[in-house]
Design a protein around this motif. Sequence first.
Motif, PDB file in Angstrom:
ATOM      1  N   LEU A   1      13.205  55.322  89.159  1.00 59.80           N
ATOM      2  CA  LEU A   1      12.773  54.512  90.295  1.00 59.80           C
ATOM      3  C   LEU A   1      11.262  54.289  90.296  1.00 59.80           C
ATOM      4  N   THR A   2      10.591  54.753  89.244  1.00 58.79           N
ATOM      5  CA  THR A   2       9.149  54.558  89.130  1.00 58.79           C
ATOM      6  C   THR A   2       8.890  53.370  88.211  1.00 58.79           C
ATOM      7  N   PHE A   3       8.039  52.467  88.649  1.00 59.36           N
ATOM      8  CA  PHE A   3       7.798  51.253  87.872  1.00 59.36           C
ATOM      9  C   PHE A   3       6.336  51.182  87.441  1.00 59.36           C
ATOM     10  N   GLY A   4       6.136  50.666  86.280  1.00 63.67           N
ATOM     11  CA  GLY A   4       4.783  50.545  85.726  1.00 63.67           C
ATOM     12  C   GLY A   4       4.533  51.669  84.742  1.00 63.67           C
ATOM     13  N   ASP A   5       3.873  51.328  83.625  1.00 65.22           N
ATOM     14  CA  ASP A   5       3.646  52.317  82.574  1.00 65.22           C
ATOM     15  C   ASP A   5       2.786  53.479  83.062  1.00 65.22           C
ATOM     16  N   GLU A   6       1.741  53.146  83.805  1.00 62.67           N
ATOM     17  CA  GLU A   6       0.844  54.213  84.238  1.00 62.67           C
ATOM     18  C   GLU A   6       1.548  55.181  85.188  1.00 62.67           C
ATOM     19  N   ARG A   7       2.279  54.622  86.121  1.00 69.22           N
ATOM     20  CA  ARG A   7       2.999  55.483  87.064  1.00 69.22           C
ATOM     21  C   ARG A   7       4.032  56.332  86.337  1.00 69.22           C
ATOM     22  N   LYS A   8       4.716  55.723  85.398  1.00 68.68           N
ATOM     23  CA  LYS A   8       5.720  56.479  84.637  1.00 68.68           C
ATOM     24  C   LYS A   8       5.054  57.590  83.836  1.00 68.68           C
ATOM     25  N   ALA A   9       3.910  57.279  83.240  1.00 65.92           N
ATOM     26  CA  ALA A   9       3.200  58.287  82.445  1.00 65.92           C
ATOM     27  C   ALA A   9       2.800  59.474  83.322  1.00 65.92           C
ATOM     28  N   LEU A  10       2.264  59.160  84.475  1.00 67.05           N
ATOM     29  CA  LEU A  10       1.834  60.229  85.377  1.00 67.05           C
ATOM     30  C   LEU A  10       3.019  61.059  85.854  1.00 67.05           C
ATOM     31  N   LYS A  11       4.150  60.374  86.026  1.00 67.44           N
ATOM     32  CA  LYS A  11       5.362  61.088  86.455  1.00 67.44           C
ATOM     33  C   LYS A  11       5.828  62.044  85.357  1.00 67.44           C
ATOM     34  N   HIS A  12       5.765  61.593  84.113  1.00 67.53           N
ATOM     35  CA  HIS A  12       6.136  62.462  82.989  1.00 67.53           C
ATOM     36  C   HIS A  12       5.242  63.709  82.966  1.00 67.53           C
ATOM     37  N   LEU A  13       3.956  63.492  83.137  1.00 67.14           N
ATOM     38  CA  LEU A  13       3.043  64.636  83.091  1.00 67.14           C
ATOM     39  C   LEU A  13       3.249  65.565  84.282  1.00 67.14           C
ATOM     40  N   GLU A  14       3.625  64.973  85.398  1.00 66.20           N
ATOM     41  CA  GLU A  14       3.927  65.802  86.577  1.00 66.20           C
ATOM     42  C   GLU A  14       5.130  66.711  86.293  1.00 66.20           C
ATOM     43  N   PHE A  15       6.143  66.134  85.641  1.00 62.63           N
ATOM     44  CA  PHE A  15       7.324  66.939  85.305  1.00 62.63           C
ATOM     45  C   PHE A  15       6.976  67.997  84.262  1.00 62.63           C
ATOM     46  N   ALA A  16       6.143  67.615  83.289  1.00 60.73           N
ATOM     47  CA  ALA A  16       5.729  68.588  82.275  1.00 60.73           C
ATOM     48  C   ALA A  16       4.978  69.748  82.931  1.00 60.73           C
ATOM     49  N   ASN A  17       4.160  69.410  83.905  1.00 62.75           N
ATOM     50  CA  ASN A  17       3.427  70.440  84.640  1.00 62.75           C
ATOM     51  C   ASN A  17       4.409  71.397  85.338  1.00 62.75           C
ATOM     52  N   SER A  18       5.498  70.832  85.869  1.00 64.84           N
ATOM     53  CA  SER A  18       6.513  71.672  86.522  1.00 64.84           C
ATOM     54  C   SER A  18       7.168  72.611  85.519  1.00 64.84           C
ATOM     55  N   ARG A  19       7.345  72.125  84.274  1.00 65.16           N
ATOM     56  CA  ARG A  19       7.977  72.989  83.265  1.00 65.16           C
ATOM     57  C   ARG A  19       7.085  74.202  82.980  1.00 65.16           C
ATOM     58  N   VAL A  20       5.780  73.976  82.924  1.00 68.43           N
ATOM     59  CA  VAL A  20       4.874  75.102  82.676  1.00 68.43           C
ATOM     60  C   VAL A  20       4.949  76.093  83.834  1.00 68.43           C
ATOM     61  N   SER A  21       5.008  75.548  85.029  1.00 66.95           N
ATOM     62  CA  SER A  21       5.134  76.435  86.189  1.00 66.95           C
ATOM     63  C   SER A  21       6.412  77.258  86.099  1.00 66.95           C
TER      64      SER A  21
END
Lengths: 182, 421
Positions: free
Chosen positions: B168-188
């Motif tokens: 439901l996220t549109f735009g490359d930049e928003r999608k990229a930031l969302k991916h990194l947000e999820f990656a950050n959650s994995r580290v947590s």
Amino acid sequence: MDTVAWDLVTAAQQGDQHAFGQLYDRYVDVVFRFVLFRVGDRPLAEDITSETFLRALRRISSVSYQGRDVGAWFVTIARNLVLDHVKSSRYRLEMTTADILDSSADDRGPEHEVVQEATAAELMRCVAQLGQDQQECIVLRFMQGLSVSETAEVMGRNEGAVKALQHRAVRRLAQLLPEGLR
Amino acid sequence: MVRATRTSGGPGPEGPEHGHDSFVHADKFARAVDSGRTGRHSSDTDPSLNRDLALVAALRQSGSLVGPNASERDRMRQRIMAEFPSVVHDGNSPVLPLRGPERRSSGGRRRHAAVPVETRGRLMVAAAAALCLLMSLSGMSLLLSRDALPGDALYTFKRSAESAELGLTFGDERKALKHLEFANSRVSEIEVLADQADTANNWAAGQDNFLRALNDFDLDTTAGTRLLTDVATNGQAGILGSLRGWTEEQQTRLKAVRGALPLPASTRLDSTLELLDRVVARSAALDRRSGCDTVTSGAHDDLGLLPARGACTAATPDAATSAAPLPTSEVTPETGDPTANGLVPPGLLAPPSRGPLTDIGGDGGPLDLPTNPGDVLPKPGEVGKPLNPVPGDGSTPSILPLPLPGVPLVPLLPLVPPHDE
């Protein structure tokens, strides 16, 4: 088992109006009597009896011979209609014996008729004091003349239960009758 | 008249009669009724039975007195027969041949079509209730799954919700930031798993969970980097510094865990750290080329576009791509939180300090920002907390995205949210 009745059903299933008329002639008394004993009102009994046969007509293709009695099938439909009526109108099942006994015994002698009706009226009064199951069992089994298995089919019970129920009902009825009629 | 005599012999009507005796008497009575005995002139010695049979005879006689009279009978007959043709021939009637497969199949369709309206209504209500229940359970599961860890029953639900969120996220930049947000959650999650394993002193049990979290981290980091480098090479080079800072922070966090991991998991973690090294190198290389006339080589790998090789020829500045720093007056606390518009994930708006900064925390003096952007990211163990500092909380300086030397200014402006009126 009455195979003639099932032949009539088969013919009616194929659209034979005369066959359905014969079924009506055979079972209208049974159905009307049952309904009248349950609702105690002749015009209402007439309506419910008519509706019983119309509903049977609409469902006739779904009925099949499985050791069933055609009369029991009609009475089962009537029983459901009576129950629907009771539920929808909060109708209290009471027997008004005078209305019930406004009968067709037109060809009997006046004296005989009076005695019979007096006895029948007292019996009806006592039957009305029975519980619903006992009342229904008495009506179906003795006043309607259904067999134990037919009564069981209509009431949704097994034959053993109907035998026990009819015995208890008759004994209770004997207890309720006034001395002169015992 | 019914003439029956009460006797004291045998069980009376009101007397106790149980079990076998009751069954025997009921059966005997039923057989006597079916035999047609009336009880009046019976030779049976059981007066109680004779009385009951006499009563049955009276009931039968009374029943015969009741029935429809001729006019009632005719009225009912006419009514029924009048409706017979319409019921049978207008298609409403189920009248069909009694037996045969054709009848059965047709009957089945007819029964289906003849479902009463009230039944359909009940089915609709039941379906609506089931849907409401499903939705409330889904919402509850989503809520409960927020803190789920790999290996938990609700973890799959959490990942599915993340996938849906990404969809439901549109735009490359928003999608990229969302991916990194999820990656950050994995580290947590890895940190929490490590903490749990350390507490239980049982590192062998959760190996699969570590590996799963690391795999997911790699996938999200790669996807986020690929998209973000693409965005950066399209005029938003400033975000590369933030990417580098974020990556170095994840490296720090994962290295802290690595020492405690058992051998298979620690080996797997090494490959993740190598990936992060590549991300740092890539973002730094692209950042260095951002002021050049040719930034990328045109080729790409899993992390996105590769930087160009060869001598850097400075790009010709024009009015639209002025590299002039933003006026200080435009960097205000109200506009200074780029995360407010939801564009930037925690910790990503902390580029290396390369220019004059203004303290928006309150003392008005220049800030000594960490040269490492990761310093503004949350420390390991701050699971679930935002990675960006809270302005003015005193613990960390408030950081704003700043123009980098040689980076066009205009593309950075969309990162600055408008004033809240």
